[in-house]
Write an enzyme that holds these catalytic residues in place. Structure first.
Site, PDB file in Angstrom:
ATOM      1  N   GLY A   1       7.653   7.237  -2.725  1.00  0.00           N
ATOM      2  CA  GLY A   1       8.414   7.007  -1.508  1.00  0.00           C
ATOM      3  C   GLY A   1       8.764   5.561  -1.251  1.00  0.00           C
ATOM      4  O   GLY A   1       9.113   4.797  -2.153  1.00  0.00           O
ATOM      5  N   ILE A   2       8.662   5.167   0.028  1.00  0.00           N
ATOM      6  CA  ILE A   2       9.041   3.816   0.454  1.00  0.00           C
ATOM      7  C   ILE A   2       8.201   2.762  -0.260  1.00  0.00           C
ATOM      8  O   ILE A   2       8.709   1.722  -0.678  1.00  0.00           O
ATOM      9  CB  ILE A   2       8.899   3.678   1.981  1.00  0.00           C
ATOM     10  CG1 ILE A   2       9.944   4.551   2.698  1.00  0.00           C
ATOM     11  CG2 ILE A   2       9.039   2.223   2.420  1.00  0.00           C
ATOM     12  CD1 ILE A   2       9.737   4.648   4.198  1.00  0.00           C
ATOM     13  N   GLY A   3       6.909   3.008  -0.400  1.00  0.00           N
ATOM     14  CA  GLY A   3       6.036   2.031  -1.043  1.00  0.00           C
ATOM     15  C   GLY A   3       6.418   1.771  -2.482  1.00  0.00           C
ATOM     16  O   GLY A   3       6.477   0.612  -2.933  1.00  0.00           O
TER      17      GLY A   3
ATOM     18  N   THR B   1       0.846  -1.197   0.000  1.00  0.00           N
ATOM     19  CA  THR B   1       0.000   0.000   0.000  1.00  0.00           C
ATOM     20  C   THR B   1       0.882   1.248   0.000  1.00  0.00           C
ATOM     21  O   THR B   1       2.053   1.198   0.358  1.00  0.00           O
ATOM     22  CB  THR B   1      -0.938   0.038   1.220  1.00  0.00           C
ATOM     23  OG1 THR B   1      -0.173   0.282   2.414  1.00  0.00           O
ATOM     24  CG2 THR B   1      -1.725  -1.256   1.361  1.00  0.00           C
ATOM     25  N   GLY B   2       0.296   2.356  -0.441  1.00  0.00           N
ATOM     26  CA  GLY B   2       1.091   3.571  -0.580  1.00  0.00           C
ATOM     27  C   GLY B   2       2.190   3.385  -1.605  1.00  0.00           C
ATOM     28  O   GLY B   2       3.298   3.911  -1.471  1.00  0.00           O
TER      29      GLY B   2
ATOM     30  N   TYR C   1       1.769  12.828  13.933  1.00  0.00           N
ATOM     31  CA  TYR C   1       2.436  11.725  13.231  1.00  0.00           C
ATOM     32  C   TYR C   1       3.055  10.765  14.241  1.00  0.00           C
ATOM     33  O   TYR C   1       2.888   9.542  14.143  1.00  0.00           O
ATOM     34  CB  TYR C   1       3.502  12.279  12.294  1.00  0.00           C
ATOM     35  CG  TYR C   1       4.304  11.223  11.576  1.00  0.00           C
ATOM     36  CD1 TYR C   1       3.768  10.537  10.493  1.00  0.00           C
ATOM     37  CD2 TYR C   1       5.601  10.908  11.982  1.00  0.00           C
ATOM     38  CE1 TYR C   1       4.498   9.568   9.825  1.00  0.00           C
ATOM     39  CE2 TYR C   1       6.349   9.939  11.319  1.00  0.00           C
ATOM     40  CZ  TYR C   1       5.789   9.269  10.243  1.00  0.00           C
ATOM     41  OH  TYR C   1       6.515   8.304   9.587  1.00  0.00           O
TER      42      TYR C   1
ATOM     43  N   SER D   1       7.841   3.672  12.422  1.00  0.00           N
ATOM     44  CA  SER D   1       8.847   4.731  12.358  1.00  0.00           C
ATOM     45  C   SER D   1       9.673   4.654  13.627  1.00  0.00           C
ATOM     46  O   SER D   1       9.276   4.011  14.609  1.00  0.00           O
ATOM     47  CB  SER D   1       8.163   6.093  12.264  1.00  0.00           C
ATOM     48  OG  SER D   1       9.070   7.156  12.502  1.00  0.00           O
TER      49      SER D   1
ATOM     50  N   SER E   1       2.596   4.392  -4.710  1.00  0.00           N
ATOM     51  CA  SER E   1       2.790   5.336  -5.817  1.00  0.00           C
ATOM     52  C   SER E   1       3.956   6.287  -5.603  1.00  0.00           C
ATOM     53  O   SER E   1       4.294   7.057  -6.505  1.00  0.00           O
ATOM     54  CB  SER E   1       1.502   6.137  -6.054  1.00  0.00           C
ATOM     55  OG  SER E   1       1.161   6.892  -4.904  1.00  0.00           O
TER      56      SER E   1
END
Length: 312
Positions: A21-23, A16-17, A158, A145, A19
């Site tokens: 960065g890390i994903g 997931t995520g 966050y 994190s 699109s």
């Protein structure tokens, strides 16, 4: 007996995520290592373009537009993976955002939305994944994190959401172990990573947001995630600062607080910013794994332009 997980080249992996960065880095690395990859994110245009490019290069990836804050969307991702590949071996709950700003100046609506994505997105993904992983054995990997254990000012919501992710992940692991379910549960805890994280974040400071240095390369986190997909581990701290900061908060919390306060100025660029919600409510279309790094000369308006530029 220790759970035996498949090599990456034999796995079906949901990210997931995926699109940016890390994903995105994780999905691309998995595909290049031979995995069949299900890429999920809100950014439909970017996601479909990336998946098409991977397929054109001979890799196996599909795109599923989905919002992790919506349980039905995560169930649909699971159904799509099963329809396309017949199973899921690893599910990576990675999608997440931040809010920069003091806690008493953060709109409550934005704070609620952040938890819907960062915390409930992990819950929804985990619950959608578990029946599939239990069926044949597999890995559930939640991206937390260093602030799952530590905290940082000006990103208080966050930090709180990542504490919640750790609490949920730990409790879920205990329950699965009590049931002797063939599922490993890993919490990934990176330090600051060079991704578009600050560009995508909501910002209620009067300066453009940035991550403090030192930052680690995004591929280091992607490699740690895929390693957890083949070698079960409880927690993986990525980057030496993650180890140092989490240890300090556990052993010397007063000193850790004083050190963290010094990060306030290091989370702001020397450039003015107007309040904005980032990509909390609308997807970004940057399609990038890395951000601006530590440059103070970046055009602050370019961050938002990058979030809406198709990756074509």
């Amino acid at each position: 007996m220790a759970l035996k997980l498949k090599p990456i080249a034999e796995q079906v992996i949901v990210v997931t995520g995926a699109s940016s960065g890390i994903g995105l880095a994780t999905a691309m690395l998995a595909a290049h290592q031979g995995a069949r990859v299900v890429m999920a994110a809100r950014s439909r245009s970017t996601l479909e373009h990336i998946a098409a490019e991977l397929r054109k290069d001979g890799f196996d990836a599909i795109a599923v537009e989905a919002d992790v804050s919506v349980r039905e969307d995560m169930d649909r991702v699971a159904r799509t993976a099963m329809a396309e590949y017949g199973r899921v071996d690893t599910w990576v709950n990675n999608a997440g955002l931040s809010i920069y700003g003091r806690l008493d100046e953060t709109p409550e609506e934005d704070a609620q939305r952040l938890f819907q994505i960062n915390f409930w997105g992990v819950v929804h993904g985990s619950l959608a994944a578990l029946p599939l992983l239990k069926a044949h054995g597999g890995a559930l990997i939640n991206v937390g994190s260093e602030v799952s254990d530590a905290s940082v000012p000006l990103q208080g919501m966050y930090s709180a959401s990542k504490h919640a992710v750790k609490g949920f992940t730990d409790a879920l692991r205990m329950e699965l172990e009590a049931d002797k379910a063939p599922v490993s549960v890993t919490l990934i805890q990176p330090t600051a990573v060079d991704t578009p994280f600050p560009e995508h974040a909501a910002n209620y400071m009067d300066q453009v947001a940035k991550l403090p240095t030192p930052m680690i390369p995004v591929d280091k986190v992607a490699s740690a995630i895929l390693n957890a997909a083949t070698s079960p581990d409880r927690e993986v701290k990525v980057g030496s600062m993650s180890v140092i900061n989490t240890t300090m908060f556990k052993l010397l919390p007063g000193l850790a607080d004083r050190m963290a306060r010094k990060q306030m100025g290091r989370q702001q660029r020397n450039a003015p910013s107007e309040p904005h919600p980032g990509t909390l409510y609308a997807p970004g279309e940057s399609g990038e794994t890395t951000g601006f790094g530590d440059s103070n000369s970046a055009d602050p308006d370019d961050a938002m332009r990058r979030n809406t530029r198709p990756a074509h």
